[in-house]
Motif scaffolding. Structure first.
Motif, mmCIF file in Angstrom:
data_model
loop_
_atom_site.group_PDB
_atom_site.id
_atom_site.type_symbol
_atom_site.label_atom_id
_atom_site.label_comp_id
_atom_site.label_asym_id
_atom_site.label_seq_id
_atom_site.Cartn_x
_atom_site.Cartn_y
_atom_site.Cartn_z
ATOM 1 N N HIS B 50 0.844 -1.200 0.000
ATOM 2 C CA HIS B 50 0.000 0.000 0.000
ATOM 3 C C HIS B 50 0.872 1.240 0.000
ATOM 4 C CE1 HIS B 50 -3.817 -1.911 0.520
ATOM 5 N NE2 HIS B 50 -3.478 -2.505 1.666
ATOM 6 N N PRO B 51 0.359 2.382 -0.489
ATOM 7 C CA PRO B 51 1.079 3.645 -0.305
ATOM 8 C C PRO B 51 1.135 4.015 1.184
ATOM 9 C CG PRO B 51 -1.123 4.058 -1.115
ATOM 10 C CD PRO B 51 -0.930 2.568 -1.175
ATOM 11 N N VAL B 52 2.085 4.938 1.573
ATOM 12 C CA VAL B 52 2.250 5.333 2.978
ATOM 13 C C VAL B 52 0.991 6.055 3.466
ATOM 14 C CG1 VAL B 52 3.621 6.683 4.577
ATOM 15 C CG2 VAL B 52 4.721 5.550 2.631
ATOM 16 N N SER B 53 0.621 5.777 4.711
ATOM 17 C CA SER B 53 -0.602 6.373 5.253
ATOM 18 C C SER B 53 -0.485 7.898 5.339
ATOM 19 C CB SER B 53 -0.863 5.844 6.657
ATOM 20 O OG SER B 53 -1.711 6.727 7.353
ATOM 21 N N PRO B 54 -1.536 8.613 4.988
ATOM 22 C CA PRO B 54 -1.515 10.077 5.028
ATOM 23 C C PRO B 54 -1.686 10.647 6.451
ATOM 24 C CG PRO B 54 -3.636 9.329 4.265
ATOM 25 C CD PRO B 54 -2.811 8.099 4.472
ATOM 26 N N VAL B 55 -1.691 9.792 7.473
ATOM 27 C CA VAL B 55 -1.905 10.294 8.843
ATOM 28 C C VAL B 55 -0.892 11.385 9.191
ATOM 29 C CG1 VAL B 55 -1.662 9.655 11.271
ATOM 30 C CG2 VAL B 55 -3.041 8.254 9.743
ATOM 31 N N ARG B 56 0.330 11.244 8.672
ATOM 32 C CA ARG B 56 1.393 12.182 9.062
ATOM 33 C C ARG B 56 1.022 13.622 8.724
ATOM 34 N NH1 ARG B 56 6.096 10.390 4.774
ATOM 35 N NH2 ARG B 56 4.821 10.370 2.880
ATOM 36 N N MET B 116 -5.911 9.002 12.513
ATOM 37 C CA MET B 116 -6.008 7.535 12.506
ATOM 38 C C MET B 116 -7.465 7.119 12.384
ATOM 39 S SD MET B 116 -3.374 7.017 15.606
ATOM 40 C CE MET B 116 -3.525 5.263 15.873
ATOM 41 N N MET B 119 -9.045 8.214 8.838
ATOM 42 C CA MET B 119 -8.567 7.409 7.710
ATOM 43 C C MET B 119 -9.100 5.981 7.789
ATOM 44 S SD MET B 119 -7.116 9.714 6.215
ATOM 45 C CE MET B 119 -6.715 8.730 4.795
ATOM 46 N N SER B 120 -9.047 5.385 8.983
ATOM 47 C CA SER B 120 -9.522 3.993 9.088
ATOM 48 C C SER B 120 -10.981 3.912 8.694
ATOM 49 C CB SER B 120 -9.363 3.500 10.529
ATOM 50 O OG SER B 120 -8.121 3.915 11.035
#
Lengths: 444, 169, 1003
Positions: B50-56, B116, B119-120
């Motif tokens: 998967h691509p890196v989570s956009p949470v950052r 978190m 996004m989830s």
């Protein structure tokens, strides 16, 4: 990691063992809980009396305007730090040995900070208007003084409490889900509600792991800042023995030192009580002890520096303060702090001692006492003999001081014990992370 | 489990079996898989890729807002009720750095958690079948499919080494 | 939960009192229900009662025999503060702690609230005035002349009336004051043939030698003495007078001496005569008739008396030469602290010394005729008659002989022999408790009265408010009794006491040829009396009996190895102060002990006997014993122990009863001595091994070279050096320390910050910067300022238990630091009045999280009580430790009704849990600013006077605007002696101290 920690367990066993800790409480547990609640009631009574009669009930004798309460405040804030260090900083360092203990230490952090947070309220003269320290909008536009270290304290402590609580809860979610899927009946409903619909899907793990990483990244500078701010409550003043430039690192080291001491004091009995001896083993205690030795040695250095600088400064106020700290009316407190912290910690150079739980437990008690006295000495002995000799005085604590102190332990113990029985005190998913899945092609 | 997404759900005990299945499915063009695991696992992540989570991003924005808010509040309030204390300037940077810092951490952390959750929830697929073993010791792979594809996929799963395959219609 | 609203006396309470025509008493005294009926609101505003504006009445102080003039500050018909009357020649606007505490005798909760009659069971019951008067009348007319009166009232219209009344009743009056200076009068009789007390001119004396005369505490007229002493001994224009004290114990006077010699008790007379001998031997220009004394004095040549005196022959010679060469000089004797059996001879010897030195007529002025009673002898005579059953009716007025005399004197037993006893006591004291009828007199502030404390002074008292309780002026009672008794007494005037007094004054007015009596009377009322210039000193010559003066030291009774020398407490005086919280909490100026009595032991003696501070010692004499905690005092001889007088009351209200030990218990019955020899018995010390914490306010009595109480040699001061320069010169170092770059940066940063601040909010524009200077060369440590501060600022007294925890609230405290005293060097004492320094760089301000402590535009360090949440960080961060915290609701405990009526309505009564401190009397600053604004004039220098500066008998405190270069404060702060405490902390105090000046080797 070469010295990787590999328990001879499968994922399934981990789940069973941890869920087992949540079973019906043992007699020993119930008695400890009762004791904690009893102590808490003592503290509650004392606080009510303080509200009714006034702070004069405790032993304050000017010029000593802060004493046992602030000492205990700093003590509990310090306790908190070990938890965040282990859960956040060691997480960033990817040190595996933290996994088994971090949940317990993190819970300790939250409850310790919850305890500490009470003291600024307890110790002020008019407890019923403590909220005047907060910058809330009021019709006369009266704002607090952001130049005051006490206000920094308010923000630091409340931030710390919020963030460490968040960190704890986030870490809990997958484990609660795991428990949810093992139990039945009303407990299942309860854990289902707490698990926020966690399933462990790839999507959840993807955002979860990222978010957790950033939380750890934020908690790391926070934990260092919080005790620095607490130290500035003193360092920003002009009191000899308080306004030291080394106070921030000195206090942070002391905080972690005392925190790990408390971790020993809690975990060593707890692992027996919850029958998880095989999950928390020598390996963990050895590493914790090394950390203790490290921070203890920093304290040793800091103590030495305080006296050296006092002498080297040629400042008569500093010199007299530190002379009296060692040989004045409070010499006994000064020396018990140095012995319990600087010297006792040096025993941990020996591995035999680092892995001997009895020894560690005894040492941890020394650490707790020593670190409480460190704050007592810094606060009380410095205040008792500052600039104006005519005003010098000595402190005689009263029942009201000890009542609140006892109450704080009750309040902390109460929450910690309840938590240990209600939620997984050992991080299920993180331990599983360290246990490789079986493979069909060879391997396990 | 009413109105479940139709598809095939396979349980794995062996990690390499699960990743084999995932790779095979992706090779066949099945991209919207749902993979359950009791703990985060790098092999699965690599397999899914998967691509890196956009949470950052949430963290960054929250942190910067907090820092700005901290300085803005302190300076405005000092100026709004100007009182001289200790011969120090009415509003001054050094002491207010602490406030800026603390608020940065606070809002950074809170917005991260928000991220978190958001996004989830946003990317979550609804009504995907689930087994309680997945939070314990098994890995689950679910691939949505039409009834006519089910048989083929079940076969694929078994060949990969699934211990249990169910077809949710 | 905030007590501010509930505090003892808030604005609302004042307004209710205000709404009542004068009769505010209804609001507080249950016993005067008839007044409640007369409650009516103001229809027409009474002209001297403007709400919020204080009214001042002139009156006279009755707390000792000095007769100082008062200005009574009243608000809404309540007396709230006593200050000195500037027009009065005795105290010139100043007032001691005792005098100011007179307010607490007016509002004392223990006052007798109405006439009370002894019951069969021994208790007392209320009785109507009419019955009381009738009863006394009946008894007096039945007594057939066997009437006696003991009166402590000073000379005045009342004492005249009393004399006439008693004469008419065929009885006798004894005017009795415990501290009556009988020895001085006896000595004056013997040496000069004058039975009177002269006045002493300390102001012009260039050198004073005190032979145990505690003239700063209890000797004659302390305030007048202190004013004069401060004027001459305070450093000015490169010079200052010199004080040498000779006494076995270093009293407050001794602490202010440039030299103190702990001479052998009883040797005073020999030393004085020896000095006279030296002078006569070496001086040609001695008065001719003094030469005749040469023969008698020959026996006292220094070498003869040296070794039994405690001085070396050279010291005596040096002293004598200095005494005669510095003109005018002054020798004084006759203090209570050295009143032994030979006291009369000491005074006589000192008279001779003054005479041969040519001081009589210069600094010692006969003809002033200071107030004095009939002395102990007269009382003893009366006691013998009481014992013999020759007294049928005894009236006790303003006196408490049962307490003031040693128990061994058996006065109580003698009283028991008197069938009928009447007392006019304000408070049920030891004597009143033995009486059959209490007819409580009105307090001096509640009645018309007057005093003639000395020749040429007639000082008035006028009622400043309705009586607090159901009381009457004693004069009124006398007249009513006379009317009721008839017979010879019917000859007395028939009007009321007020008529009688005013008639007397009108007669006096006419005798002075006052044209318009009415306006003359108004003038007199405003002035507070009539003050003629002091009469020219009457010339005196040596009487023949001067030849009989002897330097024989007296015999001391008892066995023990220690001589017992009780000290007259400047706070409690003869014991009358013991029921006033202000005086009990104001620390003893010497030992700094509050609320307790103590036993002074020299540290070396204590070491020998293994006595530590606080061990309860038992002193045993032939006549009795007393127990009190030990206090190690380097200012007392090794073979002498001392304890304060005035404690150990057995029946004197809630504050005094059972507090401390009564030093008189050790004394033997004086028998038919002419006076009571306080220093007369030897005692043994018994250790009890029990300990008690001493309630003292002293932390460390050494300043560890921290430059808190600076001092410099006279020579250096005369050369205009600063204290720092003087130190460096003494140490031989560089004249100035160089500021480091960081320090200079900090100093510059301060200026910058001020500029920024001056552009915001209230800080814009020019403001005065209030400041203060305190001259340590003038401060004697008398602590009058402390009580003034308590009175002005509603400071609660916290009591013994809280003082033990160091929680006293004294915004203004007097620190007493010792220098020297080790290995031979003389013990030096320095006093520092310590109060909030109102630092420009105040460390207390930035640490307050809620801005309760902040800096006002006019340079005050403000403390906002109702904003304070009580974190107490400000106090921690204060280098001077002058912030005080309300640990309990002191405001509820400290002012039991009616004491709460003393509270100043302009000042908040602080609630529990808040920090408080000196505000530079901000209420006075704002008051003066408002007055100036109403008068459309700028504020003038001197318009604002803080309570401490107002009271200070030494005028050591100056307050004003530091920004105005012409102001007294700015000019005095420019004095080279000026310095700031803890200057190295760069906190920039607004208070400048002027270093104390020491007579060095030059003397």
């Amino acid at each position: 990691m070469s010295h990787a920690y590999t328990p001879s367990q499968t994922h399934a066993e981990v789940t069973r063992d941890v869920v087992a800790t949540l079973g019906a409480p043992s007699r020993g547990y119930v008695m400890m809980l009762a004791g904690a609640v009893g102590l808490f009631l003592v503290g509650l009574f004392t606080f009510v009396m303080l509200l009714k009669e006034g702070l004069g009930l405790s032993g304050y004798s000017p010029p000593i305007m802060w004493s046992v309460y602030i000492t205990t405040f700093v003590f509990w804030v310090g306790i908190g730090h070990a938890g965040t260090l282990i859960s956040a900083i060691l997480f960033l360092f990817r040190s595996q040995w933290r996994t088994a203990v971090y949940r317990a230490t993190e819970a300790m952090t939250v409850f310790a900070v919850m305890t500490a947070g009470l003291f600024p309220i307890i110790h002020i003269g008019r407890q019923w208007i403590f909220y005047w320290l907060l910058p809330y909008p009021n019709q006369r536009y009266l704002w607090p003084n952001f130049k005051s270290p006490l206000l920094w304290d308010v923000f630091a402590i409340s931030t710390y409490l919020t963030v460490s609580t968040t960190f704890l809860v986030v870490g809990l979610v997958p484990d609660i889900a795991a428990v949810r899927d093992q139990v039945s009946g009303w407990r299942k409903k309860l854990y289902a509600a707490c698990s926020l619909g966690w399933t462990g899907s790839d999507n959840q793990w993807r955002h979860y792991t990222r978010g957790y990483l950033y939380l750890a990244a934020l908690a790391t500078p926070l934990v260092l800042s919080v005790h620095s701010v607490v130290s500035w409550d003193f360092a920003m003043s002009i009191i000899p023995g308080w306004h030291g430039t080394i106070f921030a690192p000195y206090f942070v080291a002391g905080a972690i030192y005392s925190g790990i001491g408390m971790v020993f004091t809690l975990l060593i009995p707890l692992r027996k009580l919850l029958r998880v001896e095989h999950m928390i083993v020598d390996y963990h205690f050895d590493n914790l002890a090394k950390l203790t030795l490290f921070t203890g040695s920093i304290l040793f250095y800091a103590y030495a520096m305080e006296y050296f600088v006092a002498w080297y400064s040629g400042n008569t106020f500093e010199q007299v303060t530190f002379w009296r700290r060692a040989f004045g009316p409070m010499w006994w407190a000064g020396w018990s702090m140095i012995i319990c912290n600087a010297f006792v910690s040096q025993l941990l150079w020996f591995r035999k001692i680092r892995v001997n739980l009895t020894a560690l437990f005894v040492i941890s008690i020394f650490i707790n006492i020593g670190m409480w006295f460190e704050r007592y000495v810094i606060i009380v002995s410095s205040l008792s003999n500052d600039y104006e000799p005519w005003a010098w005085g000595q402190l005689n604590p009263t029942w009201a001081d000890w009542g609140i102190l006892a109450g704080s332990f009750g309040w902390f113990g109460m929450y910690f014990l309840l938590f240990a029985r209600t939620f997984p005190i050992i991080a299920i998913q993180e331990i599983k992370e360290t246990i490789p899945f079986p493979r069909k092609r060879g391997g396990h | 489990m009413a109105a479940m997404t139709p598809g095939v759900l396979a349980s794995f005990v062996h990690i390499d079996a699960a990743t084999d299945a995932i790779r095979a499915l992706k090779a066949q063009g099945h991209t919207d898989l749902t993979v359950y695991a009791p703990a985060p696992n790098h092999e699965i992540e690599e397999a899914l890729d998967h691509p890196v989570s956009p949470v950052r991003l949430f963290t960054l924005v929250g942190g910067l807002t907090g820092c700005a808010a901290g300085f803005a509040m302190t300076f405005w309030m000092s100026d709004n009720w100007p009182l001289l204390v200790g011969g120090k300037p009415i509003a001054t940077v050094p002491p207010y750095v602490v406030l800026g810092f603390e608020l940065m951490i606070l809002m950074g952390a809170l917005s991260t958690v928000l991220g978190m959750i958001v996004m989830s929830v946003v990317n979550a697929r609804k009504r995907v079948p689930f087994s309680e073993r997945f939070t314990d010791d098994q890995i689950g792979v679910f691939v949505p499919c039409r009834a006519d594809q089910a048989a083929a996929l079940e076969g694929l799963m078994q060949r990969a080494g699934s211990v249990e395959v169910t077809h949710a219609a | 939960m905030d007590e501010t609203q509930e505090s003892g006396m808030d604005r609302r309470r004042f307004l209710t009192v205000l709404g009542v025509t004068g009769a505010g008493t209804a609001a507080l005294s249950g016993c005067s229900t008839d007044r409640v009926q007369k409650l009516i609101p103001y229809m027409v505003q009474s002209e001297d009662q403007v709400p919020g504006i204080p009214t001042y009445y002139a009156s006279t102080c009755t707390e000792c025999a000095s007769g100082c003039g008062l200005h009574v500050k009243t608000r809404e018909a309540r007396a709230i503060k006593l200050e000195g009357n500037p027009a009065h020649p005795v105290n010139a606007g100043k007032l001691c702690a005792r005098g100011q505490a007179g307010l607490q005798s007016l509002y004392n909760p223990n006052r007798v609230r109405g006439p009370r009659k002894r019951l069969a069971d021994g208790g007392f019951a209320d009785t109507p005035w009419a019955d009381g008067v009738a009863e006394v009348a009946a008894r007096v007319s039945a007594a057939g002349g066997k009437v006696a009166v003991i009166s402590g009232a000073g000379r005045g219209t009342f004492s005249d009336l009393l004399a006439a009344w008693t004469a008419a009743a065929g009885g006798t009056v004894v005017r009795y004051q415990p501290f009556d200076h009988e020895p001085m009068r006896a000595a004056n009789q013997q040496v000069f043939g004058v039975n009177g007390l002269p006045s002493h001119d300390f102001a012009s004396a260039r050198m004073v030698v005190s032979f145990g005369a505690d003239f700063l505490e209890t000797w004659l007229t302390p305030i007048e003495n202190q004013r004069g002493f401060a004027a001459s001994h305070g450093y000015h224009d490169g010079t200052m007078s010199r004080l040498v004290a000779l006494a076995p114990r270093m009293s407050l006077t001794g602490m202010n001496a440039d030299e103190w010699f702990d001479i052998v008790p009883g040797a005073e007379a020999a030393i004085a005569l020896s000095m006279a001998q030296v002078i006569l031997a070496e001086r040609s220009s001695a008065p001719p008739d003094a030469v005749a004394l040469r023969g008698m004095l020959a026996a006292y040549a220094p070498d003869q008396i040296a070794q039994q005196s405690g001085l070396t022959a050279d010291q005596i010679r040096l002293l004598a030469r200095e005494f005669v060469s510095t003109e005018p000089s002054l020798a004084v004797a006759g203090g209570i602290g050295s009143q032994h059996a030979g006291a009369a001879q000491v005074c006589a010897a000192v008279n001779i010394l003054n005479y041969v030195a040519g001081n009589v007529g210069k600094t010692v002025r006969f003809g002033a005729d200071l107030e004095a009673g009939d002395g102990y002898a007269a009382l003893a005579a009366l006691q013998r008659r009481m014992d013999a059953g020759e007294i049928a009716v005894l009236v006790v007025h303003d006196a408490n002989p049962v307490y003031a005399l040693p128990k061994s004197a058996g006065f109580a037993a003698a009283m028991a022999k008197v069938p009928y006893k009447v007392s006019t006591a304000l408070v049920l004291d030891e004597t009143a408790a033995l009486c059959d009828l209490i007819l409580p007199q009105s307090h001096a502030l509640e009645r018309w009265d007057d005093l003639r404390p000395r020749a040429g002074i007639r000082s008035l008292m006028q009622p400043v408010m309705e009586p607090v309780y159901d009381t009457l002026p004693a004069g009124e009672v006398l007249l009513r009794v006379a009317k009721a008794a008839g017979g010879a007494l019917a000859g007395l005037p028939s009007g009321t006491w007020d008529d009688y007094l005013k008639a007397q004054w009108q007669a006096f007015g006419r005798s002075r040829g006052a044209g318009d009596l009415a306006s003359w009377w108004v003038g007199v009322l405003a002035e507070g009396g009539v003050y003629d210039a002091p009469p020219a000193p009457s010339a005196v010559r040596l009487a023949a009996s001067a030849q009989q003066v002897s330097g024989q030291s007296p015999a001391f009774t008892g066995e023990g190895e220690f001589l017992f020398a009780p000290s007259a407490s400047p706070m409690l005086y003869d014991g009358r102060g013991a029921d006033k919280p202000w005086l009990l909490e104001n620390p003893d100026p010497v030992t700094k002990i509050t609320w307790q009595s103590w036993i002074e032991v020299h540290p070396e003696t204590a070491a020998e006997l293994d006595i530590r501070e606080g061990e309860i010692l038992r002193l045993v004499s032939a006549s009795g014993s007393l127990e009190a905690p030990a206090y190690l005092y380097p200012g007392v001889r090794r073979d002498v122990v001392s304890a304060p007088l005035g404690y150990g009351h057995t029946n004197f209200g809630q504050y005094a009863t059972g507090r401390g030990a009564n030093a008189l218990d050790l004394l033997a019955a004086p028998g038919d001595a002419a006076f009571l020899p306080y220093v007369s018995t030897r005692v043994t010390i018994e250790k009890t091994r029990r300990y008690q914490k001493v309630a003292k306010t002293e932390g460390s009595n050494r300043q560890l070279g921290r430059g808190i109480a600076e001092a410099m040699p006279l020579a250096a001061a005369a050369r205009g050096l600063t204290p720092e320069e003087a130190h460096h010169e003494a140490a031989g170092g560089p004249a100035h320390e160089i500021n480091t770059p960081r320090e200079l940066e900090a100093i510059a940063g301060f200026a910058a910050a001020q500029k920024v601040a001056a552009t915001k909010g209230n800080y814009v524009g020019d403001h005065p910067q209030w400041g203060m200077t305190i001259d340590l060369a003038k401060c004697t440590g008398c602590s009058a300022c402390v009580t003034a501060c308590y009175a002005e600022n509603n400071i609660p007294t916290v009591g013994e238990s809280e003082v033990l925890r160091g929680r006293e609230m004294s915004w203004m405290r007097i620190e007493r630091y010792y220098e020297g005293g080790h290995d031979g060097e003389p013990l030096e004492t320095r006093f520092v009045p310590m109060l909030c320094q109102h630092c420009a760089n105040a460390p207390c301000e930035p640490v307050c999280p809620v801005y309760a402590a902040y800096h006002t535009p006019d340079g005050l360090n403000g403390q906002v009580y109702n904003r304070c949440v009580g974190t107490r960080y400000c106090s921690n961060n204060c280098p001077f430790k002058v912030r005080y915290f309300n640990w309990f609701a002191y405001n509820k405990k400290a002012f039991p009704e009616p004491l709460h009526l003393q509270l100043n309505p302009d000042v908040t009564v602080r609630a529990r849990g808040v920090m408080e401190k000196c505000t530079f009397c901000v209420q006075r600053i704002r008051g003066a600013q408002n007055e100036a604004a109403l008068a459309h004039r700028p504020l003038r220098d001197g318009d604002v006077v803080t309570a401490c500066a107002q009271a200070c008998p030494s005028s050591a405190i100056i307050f004003g605007d530091r920004m105005d270069p012409e102001s007294r404060v700015a000019r005095s702060a420019a004095d080279p002696r000026g310095y700031h405490v803890f200057e190295e902390t760069n906190v920039r105090p607004s208070i400048t101290y002027l270093a104390k000046v020491l007579h060095g080797a030059e003397a």
